[in-house]
Design an enzyme around this catalytic site. Structure first.
Site, PDB file in Angstrom:
ATOM      1  N   HIS A  72      -7.918   2.378  16.102  1.00 46.78           N
ATOM      2  CA  HIS A  72      -8.634   1.449  15.211  1.00 46.78           C
ATOM      3  C   HIS A  72      -8.215   0.023  15.534  1.00 46.78           C
ATOM      4  O   HIS A  72      -7.041  -0.296  15.553  1.00 46.78           O
ATOM      5  CB  HIS A  72      -8.318   1.766  13.740  1.00 46.78           C
ATOM      6  CG  HIS A  72      -9.131   2.893  13.198  1.00 46.78           C
ATOM      7  ND1 HIS A  72      -9.539   2.971  11.894  1.00 46.78           N
ATOM      8  CD2 HIS A  72      -9.631   3.993  13.809  1.00 46.78           C
ATOM      9  CE1 HIS A  72     -10.247   4.073  11.710  1.00 46.78           C
ATOM     10  NE2 HIS A  72     -10.309   4.715  12.852  1.00 46.78           N
ATOM     11  N   TYR A 200     -10.081  -1.169   2.507  1.00 49.15           N
ATOM     12  CA  TYR A 200      -9.161  -1.374   1.376  1.00 49.15           C
ATOM     13  C   TYR A 200      -9.906  -2.220   0.344  1.00 49.15           C
ATOM     14  O   TYR A 200     -10.366  -3.322   0.657  1.00 49.15           O
ATOM     15  CB  TYR A 200      -7.917  -2.149   1.810  1.00 49.15           C
ATOM     16  CG  TYR A 200      -6.970  -1.387   2.724  1.00 49.15           C
ATOM     17  CD1 TYR A 200      -5.890  -0.665   2.208  1.00 49.15           C
ATOM     18  CD2 TYR A 200      -7.127  -1.412   4.110  1.00 49.15           C
ATOM     19  CE1 TYR A 200      -5.008   0.007   3.046  1.00 49.15           C
ATOM     20  CE2 TYR A 200      -6.251  -0.733   4.952  1.00 49.15           C
ATOM     21  CZ  TYR A 200      -5.190  -0.021   4.413  1.00 49.15           C
ATOM     22  OH  TYR A 200      -4.319   0.637   5.239  1.00 49.15           O
ATOM     23  N   PRO A 292       2.437   3.201  -0.620  1.00 52.16           N
ATOM     24  CA  PRO A 292       1.690   3.582   0.582  1.00 52.16           C
ATOM     25  C   PRO A 292       0.753   2.517   1.139  1.00 52.16           C
ATOM     26  O   PRO A 292       0.347   2.623   2.296  1.00 52.16           O
ATOM     27  CB  PRO A 292       0.908   4.824   0.154  1.00 52.16           C
ATOM     28  CG  PRO A 292       0.866   4.770  -1.334  1.00 52.16           C
ATOM     29  CD  PRO A 292       2.103   4.056  -1.769  1.00 52.16           C
ATOM     30  N   LYS A 296       3.158   2.334   5.852  1.00 52.45           N
ATOM     31  CA  LYS A 296       4.396   2.047   6.581  1.00 52.45           C
ATOM     32  C   LYS A 296       5.419   3.196   6.549  1.00 52.45           C
ATOM     33  O   LYS A 296       6.351   3.218   7.357  1.00 52.45           O
ATOM     34  CB  LYS A 296       5.064   0.788   6.016  1.00 52.45           C
ATOM     35  CG  LYS A 296       4.309  -0.479   6.361  1.00 52.45           C
ATOM     36  CD  LYS A 296       4.509  -0.869   7.805  1.00 52.45           C
ATOM     37  CE  LYS A 296       3.499  -1.847   8.325  1.00 52.45           C
ATOM     38  NZ  LYS A 296       2.588  -1.318   9.346  1.00 52.45           N
ATOM     39  N   TYR A 383       0.776  -5.342   9.854  1.00 56.79           N
ATOM     40  CA  TYR A 383       0.039  -4.079   9.753  1.00 56.79           C
ATOM     41  C   TYR A 383       0.210  -3.249  11.033  1.00 56.79           C
ATOM     42  O   TYR A 383       0.424  -2.038  10.961  1.00 56.79           O
ATOM     43  CB  TYR A 383      -1.445  -4.357   9.494  1.00 56.79           C
ATOM     44  CG  TYR A 383      -2.229  -3.124   9.091  1.00 56.79           C
ATOM     45  CD1 TYR A 383      -2.386  -2.776   7.757  1.00 56.79           C
ATOM     46  CD2 TYR A 383      -2.818  -2.305  10.053  1.00 56.79           C
ATOM     47  CE1 TYR A 383      -3.107  -1.640   7.385  1.00 56.79           C
ATOM     48  CE2 TYR A 383      -3.531  -1.175   9.695  1.00 56.79           C
ATOM     49  CZ  TYR A 383      -3.676  -0.846   8.361  1.00 56.79           C
ATOM     50  OH  TYR A 383      -4.384   0.282   7.995  1.00 56.79           O
TER      51      TYR A 383
END
Ligand code: FAD
Ligand code: DHB
Length: 390
Positions: A72, A200, A292, A296, A383
């Site tokens: 991704h 998200y 979550p 990570k 990220y």
């Protein structure tokens, strides 16, 4: 029994440490309290950083991940009727791979069986001791028989509720904790993902995440109250709630179906300092928990055991630098991931106690983020994962 490293716990931390030690020719035994099927049945993380992918490659278990994992290059942030893509690859030159923790665990277990390394499953009454001496040991009952495993070192890879951290005297350990006033209700279903990348969402009904495990298997989450019971959520009720929190076009496209797993996870930030106590070393969830948001947890487990394996390898080659600096190096990465997970959680969830002002602060920060390449770069580099120190 005697070995060089006794590993407690056969989750991702214990299994990856085992694979890295195997490669270096270091003798070790894993002791796990559950059965292989139970370990494989836990549905958890889904996103791997490049650092974790590289470690799995190094351990020789990356083949299926490369064949079946989904690279991704970005994800979407949705809020206040807006949608903004964070282009991870353009911002950092890196990407993440969607590949379930269950699959990572299965690959590590298959590799372990193929190379003939010992894992003791279904061990009862696991206890650790002697780690403040030169002769640490692990004891357990297997098939009704008491066993004692002596080792040079113990690796506590036994998760948040394990026995290793609990065996350290309170005076030797410091813990830091934040408990969030909500949980995540998650559903796994064999339906195609609503979007080819993760979404998200910060909606006025609460956080939502549209994730996936493959092109035919979706993983969705919605923020829920801590007092809610998973049994009270029918599949239909879950899909209805998810649709209310998804952007309208996605809600219309959403393919629903029977859930194959449904669970509620509380959210917590937690860190133990130090991560070494004499000859006992903690790694992964045994030492720290992140909420979550940002995925990570599994990735931190991987970077801990990379540092720990390096420390043991250096020790057997004649230097204690790696084990002596393990705790300091691991914690410097852990705290940065804690900060990022706390920040991303704070940005995306409804916090009952912060009221209208808190909600406006979130929207201002999201608006700023969308307009600032600098802010997006900060988000993206966290990220995709920070480098392993040392
Ligand atoms: P674990 O996976 O917990 O493994 C520890 C092992 O030790 C287990 O097999 C356990 O049975 C064993 N054990 C425990 N006690 C003993 C004992 N006394 N003796 C012997 N063995 C013992 N992370 C993400 O990045 N994204 C997510 O979406 C995500 N979702 C999660 C959902 C849930 C419900 C949970 C609990 C965690 C989630 N995580 C997620 C976090 C991620 O799964 C963990 O960070 C990761 O599993 C850590 O691996 P570990 O090997 O350190 O610990
Ligand atoms: C998943 C979980 C996360 O916490 C996240 O940030 C991304 C994906 C998942 O389970 O797929």
């Amino acid at each position: 029994m005697r070995t060089q490293v006794a590993i407690v716990g056969a989750g991702p931390s214990g299994l990856l440490l085992g694979a890295l030690l195997h490669k270096a020719g270091i003798d070790h035994v894993i002791v796990e309290q559950r059965s292989p099927d139970y370990v494989l049945g836990r549905i958890r993380a889904g996103v791997l950083e490049q650092v974790a992918v590289d470690l799995l490659d190094e351990a020789g278990v990356g083949a299926r991940l490369h064949a079946e994992g989904l690279p991704h290059d970005g994800f979407d942030l949705c809020f206040d009727g807006r949608r903004h893509r964070i282009d991870l690859h353009a911002l950092t030159g890196k990407r993440v791979v969607v590949y379930g923790q269950t699959e990572v665990t299965r690959d590590l277990m298959d590799h372990r069986a193929a190379v003939g390394r010992t894992t003791v499953y279904d061990a009862d009454n696991v206890a650790v001791g002697g780690f403040d001496t030169a002769r640490p040991f692990v004891t357990f009952r297997q098939g009704g028989v008491e066993q004692r495993l002596e080792a040079d070192f113990i690796a506590g890879c036994d998760g948040f509720h394990g026995v290793c951290r609990a065996s350290v005297p309170g005076s030797a350990i410091q813990t830091f904790e934040k408990v969030y006033p909500f949980g995540w209700l998650g559903v796994l279903a064999d339906v195609p993902p609503v979007s080819h990348e993760l979404i998200y969402g910060n909606s006025d009904r609460g956080f939502m995440l549209a994730s996936m495990r493959s092109k035919t298997r979706s993983r969705y989450y919605v923020q829920c109250r801590l007092d809610e019971k998973v049994e009270a959520w029918s599949d239909d009720a879950f899909w209805d709630e998810l649709k209310r929190r998804l952007p309208a076009a996605d809600a219309e496209r959403l393919v629903t179906g029977p859930s194959i797993e449904k669970s509620i996870a509380p959210l917590r930030s937690f860190v133990t300092e130090p991560m070494r106590f004499g000859r006992l070393f903690l790694a992964g969830d045994a030492a720290h928990i992140v909420p979550p948001t940002g995925a990570k947890g599994l990735n931190l487990a991987a970077s801990d055991v990379a540092l720990l394996a390096r420390g043991f390898i250096e020790h057997y080659a004649g230097s204690n630098e790696g084990i002596d600096r393990y705790s300091e190096r691991a914690l410097s990465r852990v705290w940065k991931a804690e900060r990022f997970s706390w920040w991303f959680t704070s940005l995306m969830h409804q916090f009952p106690e912060t009221g209208g002002f808190g909600a406006k602060m979130q929207l201002a920060e999201l608006d700023y983020l969308c307009g600032s390449v600098a802010a997006q770069t900060v988000m993206a580099e966290n990220y995709v994962g920070l480098p392993i120190p040392g």
